[in-house]
Design a protein around this motif. Structure first.
Motif, short mmCIF file in Angstrom:
data_model
loop_
_atom_site.label_atom_id
_atom_site.label_comp_id
_atom_site.label_asym_id
_atom_site.label_seq_id
_atom_site.Cartn_x
_atom_site.Cartn_y
_atom_site.Cartn_z
N GLU A 88 0.83 -1.20 0.00
CA GLU A 88 0.00 0.00 0.00
C GLU A 88 0.87 1.25 0.00
OE1 GLU A 88 -2.56 -0.53 3.40
OE2 GLU A 88 -4.22 -1.11 2.10
N HIS A 89 1.94 1.22 0.78
CA HIS A 89 2.85 2.36 0.86
C HIS A 89 3.41 2.71 -0.52
CE1 HIS A 89 5.66 5.09 2.80
NE2 HIS A 89 6.67 4.48 2.23
N ARG A 90 3.83 1.68 -1.27
CA ARG A 90 4.33 1.92 -2.63
C ARG A 90 3.24 2.50 -3.51
NH1 ARG A 90 6.67 -3.06 -1.52
NH2 ARG A 90 5.07 -4.17 -2.75
N GLY A 91 2.02 1.96 -3.36
CA GLY A 91 0.91 2.46 -4.17
C GLY A 91 0.58 3.90 -3.84
N TRP A 92 0.63 4.26 -2.55
CA TRP A 92 0.36 5.64 -2.15
C TRP A 92 1.43 6.58 -2.68
CZ3 TRP A 92 -0.53 3.72 3.51
CH2 TRP A 92 -1.79 3.10 3.59
N PHE A 93 2.67 6.12 -2.68
CA PHE A 93 3.75 6.94 -3.23
C PHE A 93 3.53 7.17 -4.72
CE2 PHE A 93 8.25 6.60 -5.03
CZ PHE A 93 8.46 7.97 -4.98
N SER A 337 7.94 16.59 -10.56
CA SER A 337 7.76 17.57 -11.65
C SER A 337 8.24 17.02 -12.98
CB SER A 337 8.49 18.87 -11.31
OG SER A 337 9.88 18.67 -11.15
N ALA A 338 9.22 16.10 -12.95
CA ALA A 338 9.63 15.43 -14.19
C ALA A 338 8.51 14.55 -14.72
CB ALA A 338 10.89 14.61 -13.94
N CYS A 339 7.83 13.85 -13.82
CA CYS A 339 6.68 13.04 -14.24
C CYS A 339 5.60 13.91 -14.86
CB CYS A 339 6.13 12.26 -13.04
SG CYS A 339 7.20 10.93 -12.45
N ARG A 340 5.41 15.10 -14.30
CA ARG A 340 4.41 16.01 -14.85
C ARG A 340 4.84 16.51 -16.23
NH1 ARG A 340 0.13 19.02 -12.77
NH2 ARG A 340 -0.26 21.06 -13.71
N ALA A 341 6.11 16.87 -16.36
CA ALA A 341 6.60 17.37 -17.64
C ALA A 341 6.50 16.30 -18.73
CB ALA A 341 8.04 17.83 -17.50
N LEU A 342 6.65 15.04 -18.33
CA LEU A 342 6.56 13.93 -19.29
C LEU A 342 5.13 13.44 -19.48
CD1 LEU A 342 9.66 11.96 -17.98
CD2 LEU A 342 9.43 12.90 -20.30
N ALA A 343 4.19 13.99 -18.69
CA ALA A 343 2.80 13.53 -18.72
C ALA A 343 2.75 12.00 -18.61
CB ALA A 343 2.09 14.01 -19.99
N VAL A 344 3.45 11.47 -17.62
CA VAL A 344 3.53 10.03 -17.43
C VAL A 344 2.12 9.46 -17.23
CG1 VAL A 344 4.39 8.20 -15.92
CG2 VAL A 344 5.85 10.14 -16.49
N ARG A 345 1.78 8.45 -17.98
CA ARG A 345 0.43 7.88 -17.92
C ARG A 345 0.22 7.13 -16.60
NH1 ARG A 345 1.96 6.11 -22.95
NH2 ARG A 345 1.94 3.96 -22.20
N PRO A 346 -0.96 7.22 -16.02
CA PRO A 346 -1.22 6.52 -14.76
C PRO A 346 -0.93 5.03 -14.84
CG PRO A 346 -2.95 8.12 -15.18
CD PRO A 346 -2.08 8.10 -16.40
N GLU A 347 -1.34 4.39 -15.94
CA GLU A 347 -1.14 2.94 -16.03
C GLU A 347 0.35 2.58 -16.08
OE1 GLU A 347 -2.30 4.46 -20.20
OE2 GLU A 347 -2.86 4.82 -18.10
N ALA A 348 1.18 3.49 -16.58
CA ALA A 348 2.62 3.21 -16.63
C ALA A 348 3.22 3.20 -15.23
CB ALA A 348 3.32 4.25 -17.50
N LYS A 355 10.10 -4.13 -7.53
CA LYS A 355 11.52 -3.89 -7.78
C LYS A 355 11.73 -2.63 -8.62
CE LYS A 355 13.25 -8.63 -7.33
NZ LYS A 355 13.96 -9.75 -8.00
N GLN A 356 10.83 -2.39 -9.57
CA GLN A 356 10.97 -1.20 -10.40
C GLN A 356 10.75 0.08 -9.59
OE1 GLN A 356 8.15 -2.45 -13.47
NE2 GLN A 356 9.81 -2.35 -15.01
N VAL A 357 9.73 0.07 -8.72
CA VAL A 357 9.51 1.23 -7.87
C VAL A 357 10.73 1.48 -6.99
CG1 VAL A 357 8.13 2.15 -5.96
CG2 VAL A 357 7.00 1.01 -7.87
N GLN A 358 11.27 0.41 -6.45
CA GLN A 358 12.45 0.54 -5.60
C GLN A 358 13.65 1.07 -6.39
OE1 GLN A 358 12.63 0.07 -2.29
NE2 GLN A 358 14.78 0.67 -2.29
N HIS A 359 13.88 0.47 -7.56
CA HIS A 359 15.09 0.79 -8.32
C HIS A 359 15.02 2.16 -8.99
CE1 HIS A 359 18.72 0.02 -10.63
NE2 HIS A 359 18.09 0.40 -11.72
N HIS A 360 13.86 2.51 -9.54
CA HIS A 360 13.76 3.72 -10.34
C HIS A 360 13.22 4.93 -9.57
CE1 HIS A 360 14.84 1.60 -13.97
NE2 HIS A 360 13.90 0.70 -13.75
N LEU A 361 12.67 4.71 -8.38
CA LEU A 361 12.07 5.83 -7.66
C LEU A 361 12.58 5.95 -6.22
CD1 LEU A 361 8.40 5.45 -8.97
CD2 LEU A 361 10.06 7.20 -9.65
N LEU A 362 12.40 4.92 -5.42
CA LEU A 362 12.73 5.03 -4.00
C LEU A 362 14.23 5.11 -3.74
CD1 LEU A 362 10.08 2.56 -2.52
CD2 LEU A 362 10.06 5.06 -2.43
N ARG A 363 14.99 4.23 -4.38
CA ARG A 363 16.44 4.27 -4.17
C ARG A 363 17.05 5.58 -4.68
NH1 ARG A 363 19.01 -0.74 -6.55
NH2 ARG A 363 17.78 -1.70 -4.89
#
Length: 457
Positions: A88-93, A337-348, A355-363
């Protein structure tokens, strides 16, 4: 300098977006706070009551295990709940990033992080580690357009704050329960000290140790217990009246005098000055124009801490609109703000694995110096630019800018268009050249995100 929509989107919002139009004037910027919180409905985060029900189940399992001695039998369920809370914590982030990416009321997201930091509270045990998001959802977000006194009361009496500052273990020396409740260790001054020093009057404010002790005695009775939520326990409260900053509160053990003391602290001129300066530092500059601080402080005092009026005073002052790039974005703001500039899609974003959340965002957040919801102390994250511009942090930003966007956004935009979409009027000829000359699209996007015009707000 008059209102500038692009600068407003960067300095007072979540950054520029290729699909969302910046507010055209100060009224539009502020009106977003008055509108329904539609982005929170679209990307929900649970309140603390839902979170607490899971903690209560763990508490019941542990109590049953102590009584029966069957701890090994019950452990799998506790592990299951812990893993569920972590998920849930990852999802909320992720939903927090999506709120930044897709909100049409960007000032709300900025203020939610500002006030969550001002009223820093975090879990100190594993099962409470994810409670920061529900805390913000309950205590901070609904009170953004209200009065500071109401925000103060909501934050100070929230279960997570009571847990973080060990308030539930504080007992009045002369209370009915004194000496009879073994787990209570006496009066705890943590909450009282932080309320005076950080939340209201500020460091060096007009209070002394006697005020800290008296306020701590007034706070006795504020408790939190798994499954029961916030409770005021009269048997733990110090009897009689307490004197804080020359005013007497109480006489009987009750919650109302505590609220009265917090409202008086909220109305104090030192609190007005402290809040005005913090807002100016956060949104404008590490060393803000004294005239800007004085203007915001005066509006705070004139309106009894009406936050909408306070925000309006900040936005209307000419010193808030210097054309030079302002503060360095903290890591979370940079990524969001980078996610906003890229208009990252919610489903993406929502489709990322653990592991991807950890590697690309949290770490990367941690490497940039801002581990998620884990500031070092109750004073929250530093505001000064120097805290974020270190060799390791800058290196981590550059690595993230070059590698993560291609994972978060599978259809990267044309870099020549992205320069203007992400930087607007801050796009310079060197950045345009770098974006056009990069060896790959992902490299070009990374160079734009690493540009000073994007790193500052």
């Amino acid at each position: 300098m008059p209102f500038a929509p692009q600068l407003a989107a960067i300095r007072f919002g979540c950054g520029l977006s290729p699909v969302l139009t910046p507010p055209s004037d100060a009224v539009g910027l502020l009106d977003g706070l008055r509108a329904p919180d539609s982005v929170a409905e679209r990307f929900p985060i649970a309140g603390f009551a839902d979170y607490d029900r899971q903690l209560a189940e763990v508490a019941r399992i542990r109590l049953r295990a102590r009584k029966t001695g069957a701890r090994d039998t019950d452990r799998p369920r506790i592990v299951e709940i812990g893993k569920g809370l972590a998920a849930e914590h990852r999802g909320w982030f992720v939903n927090t990033l999506l709120r930044w990416s897709w909100t049409e009321a960007p000032l709300r997201e900025r203020l939610a992080l500002f006030w969550a930091d001002h009223f820093t509270a975090r879990g100190k045990v594993m099962l409470m580690a994810s409670a920061g998001f529900p805390y913000v959802e309950d205590a901070i977000r609904p009170n953004l357009p209200g009065r500071f006194a109401d925000l103060l009361i909501a934050a100070v009496t929230h279960p997570l704050m009571l847990h973080f500052l060990d308030q539930s273990g504080s007992i009045g020396p002369n209370s009915a329960a004194a000496g009879r409740v073994k787990r209570m260790r006496g009066l705890n001054e943590n909450l009282a000290r932080e309320v005076l020093e950080l939340h209201t009057l500020g460091v060096g404010g007009p209070y002394g140790q006697a005020d800290v002790t008296q306020l701590a005695e007034l706070f006795t009775g504020l408790t939190y217990r798994y499954g029961a939520g916030f409770r005021f326990r009269k048997n733990l409260a110090e009897p009689g009246a307490e004197t804080v900053m020359g005013a007497r509160y109480g006489g009987t053990s009750a919650l109302a005098p505590i609220h009265a003391a917090l409202r008086d602290l909220a109305a104090h001129p030192a609190t007005a000055q402290h809040i005005a300066r913090k807002l100016a530092v956060h949104f404008v500059a590490d060393t803000p124009d004294p005239a800007l601080v004085a203007h915001v402080q005066a509006r705070y005092l004139a309106t009894d801490g009406d936050l909408m009026a306070v925000y309006g005073a900040l936005i209307e002052h000419p010193a808030a609109w210097g054309s030079e790039a302002g503060n360095v974005k903290p890591p979370l703001d940079f990524i969001a703000s980078a996610c906003r500039a890229l208009a990252v899609r919610p489903e993406a974003l929502q489709g990322l694995s653990r592991k991807q959340v950890q590697h690309h965002l949290l770490r990367p957040l941690a490497l940039m110096g801002q581990p998620l919801m884990r500031p070092n102390g109750p004073d929250g994250w530093p505001e000064d630019d120097a805290a974020w511009v270190t060799p390791q942090a800058v290196s981590a930003r550059l690595r993230w800018a070059l590698s993560a966007p291609g994972v978060l956004c599978t259809d990267l935009p044309d870099p020549r268009d992205f320069v203007d979409r992400a930087l607007g009027e801050r796009a310079t000829q060197p950045v345009r050249f770098a974006a056009g000359a990069a060896e790959s699209r992902s490299d070009a996007i990374g160079l734009v995100l690493a540009a000073p015009g994007f790193q500052r707000r």
